[in-house]
Design a protein around this motif. Sequence first.
Motif, mmCIF file in Angstrom:
data_model
loop_
_atom_site.group_PDB
_atom_site.id
_atom_site.type_symbol
_atom_site.label_atom_id
_atom_site.label_comp_id
_atom_site.label_asym_id
_atom_site.label_seq_id
_atom_site.Cartn_x
_atom_site.Cartn_y
_atom_site.Cartn_z
ATOM 1 N N PHE A 36 35.000 38.469 34.601
ATOM 2 C CA PHE A 36 35.824 38.329 33.402
ATOM 3 C C PHE A 36 36.237 39.689 32.847
ATOM 4 O O PHE A 36 35.465 40.632 32.808
ATOM 5 N N THR A 37 37.506 39.764 32.492
ATOM 6 C CA THR A 37 38.016 40.965 31.833
ATOM 7 C C THR A 37 39.120 40.499 30.905
ATOM 8 O O THR A 37 39.751 39.494 31.181
ATOM 9 N N ASP A 38 39.348 41.213 29.800
ATOM 10 C CA ASP A 38 40.498 40.806 29.001
ATOM 11 C C ASP A 38 41.555 41.905 28.968
ATOM 12 O O ASP A 38 42.437 41.927 28.142
ATOM 13 N N THR A 39 41.461 42.810 29.949
ATOM 14 C CA THR A 39 42.493 43.828 30.047
ATOM 15 C C THR A 39 43.678 43.224 30.782
ATOM 16 O O THR A 39 43.551 42.781 31.932
ATOM 17 N N VAL A 40 44.820 43.200 30.100
ATOM 18 C CA VAL A 40 45.983 42.524 30.682
ATOM 19 C C VAL A 40 46.355 43.119 32.040
ATOM 20 O O VAL A 40 46.611 42.406 33.002
ATOM 21 N N GLY A 41 46.304 44.432 32.124
ATOM 22 C CA GLY A 41 46.696 45.085 33.380
ATOM 23 C C GLY A 41 45.788 44.653 34.522
ATOM 24 O O GLY A 41 46.247 44.338 35.618
ATOM 25 N N ALA A 42 44.481 44.593 34.245
ATOM 26 C CA ALA A 42 43.520 44.223 35.297
ATOM 27 C C ALA A 42 43.753 42.780 35.734
ATOM 28 O O ALA A 42 43.741 42.458 36.931
ATOM 29 N N ILE A 43 43.998 41.897 34.766
ATOM 30 C CA ILE A 43 44.223 40.483 35.107
ATOM 31 C C ILE A 43 45.490 40.340 35.945
ATOM 32 O O ILE A 43 45.486 39.660 36.973
ATOM 33 N N THR A 44 46.546 41.018 35.536
ATOM 34 C CA THR A 44 47.797 40.913 36.299
ATOM 35 C C THR A 44 47.587 41.383 37.737
ATOM 36 O O THR A 44 48.066 40.759 38.680
ATOM 37 N N ALA A 45 46.840 42.446 37.907
ATOM 38 C CA ALA A 45 46.601 42.958 39.262
ATOM 39 C C ALA A 45 45.799 41.939 40.084
ATOM 40 O O ALA A 45 46.098 41.702 41.266
ATOM 41 N N MET A 46 44.814 41.324 39.446
ATOM 42 C CA MET A 46 44.010 40.318 40.167
ATOM 43 C C MET A 46 44.863 39.100 40.531
ATOM 44 O O MET A 46 44.745 38.534 41.612
ATOM 45 N N GLU A 47 45.725 38.698 39.615
ATOM 46 C CA GLU A 47 46.603 37.541 39.879
ATOM 47 C C GLU A 47 47.529 37.834 41.067
ATOM 48 O O GLU A 47 47.731 36.991 41.935
ATOM 49 N N LYS A 48 48.035 39.036 41.087
ATOM 50 C CA LYS A 48 48.964 39.416 42.175
ATOM 51 C C LYS A 48 48.242 39.397 43.514
ATOM 52 O O LYS A 48 48.762 38.925 44.524
ATOM 53 N N LYS A 49 47.020 39.916 43.515
ATOM 54 C CA LYS A 49 46.259 40.000 44.759
ATOM 55 C C LYS A 49 45.964 38.590 45.284
ATOM 56 O O LYS A 49 46.139 38.298 46.473
ATOM 57 N N LEU A 50 45.536 37.706 44.379
ATOM 58 C CA LEU A 50 45.206 36.344 44.783
ATOM 59 C C LEU A 50 46.453 35.616 45.280
ATOM 60 O O LEU A 50 46.429 34.904 46.286
ATOM 61 N N SER A 51 47.539 35.826 44.581
ATOM 62 C CA SER A 51 48.797 35.188 44.964
ATOM 63 C C SER A 51 49.204 35.636 46.370
ATOM 64 O O SER A 51 49.627 34.829 47.197
ATOM 65 N N ALA A 52 49.031 36.934 46.650
ATOM 66 C CA ALA A 52 49.394 37.447 47.980
ATOM 67 C C ALA A 52 48.496 36.818 49.050
ATOM 68 O O ALA A 52 48.968 36.460 50.149
ATOM 69 N N SER A 53 47.206 36.655 48.760
ATOM 70 C CA SER A 53 46.304 36.059 49.756
ATOM 71 C C SER A 53 46.687 34.609 50.028
ATOM 72 O O SER A 53 46.645 34.147 51.166
ATOM 73 N N ILE A 54 47.030 33.860 48.990
ATOM 74 C CA ILE A 54 47.422 32.458 49.188
ATOM 75 C C ILE A 54 48.729 32.394 49.975
ATOM 76 O O ILE A 54 48.875 31.591 50.899
ATOM 77 N N THR A 55 49.669 33.285 49.647
ATOM 78 C CA THR A 55 50.931 33.315 50.380
ATOM 79 C C THR A 55 50.674 33.562 51.870
ATOM 80 O O THR A 55 51.299 32.945 52.731
ATOM 81 N N GLY A 56 49.700 34.427 52.145
ATOM 82 C CA GLY A 56 49.365 34.747 53.536
ATOM 83 C C GLY A 56 48.904 33.520 54.309
ATOM 84 O O GLY A 56 49.159 33.402 55.511
ATOM 85 N N ILE A 57 48.237 32.593 53.660
ATOM 86 C CA ILE A 57 47.727 31.392 54.328
ATOM 87 C C ILE A 57 48.764 30.274 54.349
ATOM 88 O O ILE A 57 48.985 29.622 55.371
ATOM 89 N N LEU A 58 49.430 30.060 53.221
ATOM 90 C CA LEU A 58 50.336 28.905 53.126
ATOM 91 C C LEU A 58 51.757 29.206 53.600
ATOM 92 O O LEU A 58 52.484 28.299 53.996
ATOM 93 N N GLY A 59 52.133 30.473 53.474
ATOM 94 C CA GLY A 59 53.518 30.798 53.796
ATOM 95 C C GLY A 59 54.460 30.530 52.628
ATOM 96 O O GLY A 59 55.663 30.711 52.752
ATOM 97 N N ILE A 60 53.942 30.076 51.500
ATOM 98 C CA ILE A 60 54.783 29.989 50.299
ATOM 99 C C ILE A 60 54.060 30.677 49.148
ATOM 100 O O ILE A 60 52.846 30.761 49.119
ATOM 101 N N HIS A 61 54.882 31.117 48.198
ATOM 102 C CA HIS A 61 54.362 31.984 47.144
ATOM 103 C C HIS A 61 53.985 31.166 45.910
ATOM 104 O O HIS A 61 54.831 30.498 45.340
ATOM 105 N N PRO A 62 52.722 31.212 45.478
ATOM 106 C CA PRO A 62 52.352 30.516 44.247
ATOM 107 C C PRO A 62 52.352 31.480 43.061
ATOM 108 O O PRO A 62 52.217 32.683 43.243
#
Length: 436
Positions: A382-408
């Motif tokens: 858990f963190t409430d730093t907006v920058g850190a959360i955005t970076a984590m969201e981007k990373k997770l989104s990229a990993s899911i895109t890598g598996i599904l082939g579509i961007h969430p």
Amino acid sequence: MGQRYFNKEIETMSRDELSALQSEKLKKQVRHVYDNVPYYRDLMDKKGVKPEDIGGIEDLHKLPFISKSDLRETYPYGMLAVHLSDCVRIQSTSGTTGKRVIAYYTQHDIDLWEECCARAIVAAGGSKDDVVQVCYGYGLFTGGPGLNGGSHKVGSLTLPMSSGNTDRQIQFMMDLKATILCCTPSYAAYIGESLKEKGYKPEDNSLKAGIFGAEPWTEEMRRDIEKSLGIKAYDIYGLTETSGPGVAFECAEQKGMHINEDHFLAEIIDPDTGEVLPDGEKGELVFTSLDKEAFPLLRYRTRDICVLKRERCSCGRTHVRMSKPMGRSDDMLIIRGVNVFPSQIETVLINEGYAPNYRIEVDRVNNSDTLEVFVELSPENFTDTVGAITAMEKKLSASITGILGIHPVVHLVPPKSIARSEGKAVRVVDRRKLHD
Ligand code: ADP
Ligand code: ZN
């Protein structure tokens, strides 16, 4: 160590003997259904098949399929093959995918179902010395009654907890030293989380094994639960239409679930064409119940997608194994033309260090499908730093895109903000259906 098999003779029977037994039972069962279920007799007549055309399991493919829509059409008693006065129990599906379906049982049907669950408990290391905590729901849902009956047959001390009231579950688990836990995997994960919050370490409980099923779960989730409860987690599969849980169960090898083939004959078909597929190919699982009396479905299409394996298992059981169903054919989401199973997303989340607390939302905006994944941050990350959360969201989104082939679009949300499930988890909200 307790005994290794509940019914050694049947569970380790040679393939030839098993096939002969299945053929014998199948011939009788087809005759029983033809004579007593007019709805199925009509289907057979339309296909031009008579009971005498079925000489053994090699003729199974000649029979017509039955699907959930047939069961809805014949609700409530259109599939009854005995007098209602010979039935002793009704159970019902959870209604996960629509109107509930009911199933009816004679005492013989209850006995064979409970034996299947007993085999699962023994395969997970259970014996009369165990304390089995059953926190599947009791009532119409088959989970509680099935495992409860199986535990009685094994002779274990049974705690009929039903689901919910997690504080009481934990108190009984600790005070009564439960050794085997039975519930849905999502509830097991929640119990693990609650134990930790109360300050318990995995080694503080007496549990050695868990028997978890009734919903899809991934290998990653298995490892998570095993770690948080300090147990070995076994999968169990079943559906109300075939009895309930216990149709198939894992042995200590954990390489697929042995199907109780003396009672349930399994086939894999191509869900689009209905063609029977060779072993090893992925398709829809179809079951024929070989000796149920009241509700004996022939060639029932489960809509569960999996693979059958016939290689010998080192546990000594000879019955065929099914892979974990990756979800039902109707759980599969088609998003922008791509097939997506929620389990694929779950795998990525756990691999990236998140807990399996998530919700998938699909919608259609300007004629284009949208995919949003809401994932809980754990207290550790858990963190409430907006920058850190955005970076984590981007990373997770990229990993899911890598598996599904579509961007969430990924949204990380605060700990505990996604509702916990005590029964079957609801992971997907598909709003496109509302617009149709
Ligand atoms: P409903 O169809 O209303 O959910 P049931 O409660 O009878 O009714 O649920 C049976 C279904 O649950 C199966 O067809 C399957 O999709 C799912 N299921 C049961 N056990 C497992 C398991 N171990 N792994 C994955 N899915 C499972
Ligand atoms: Zn095995």
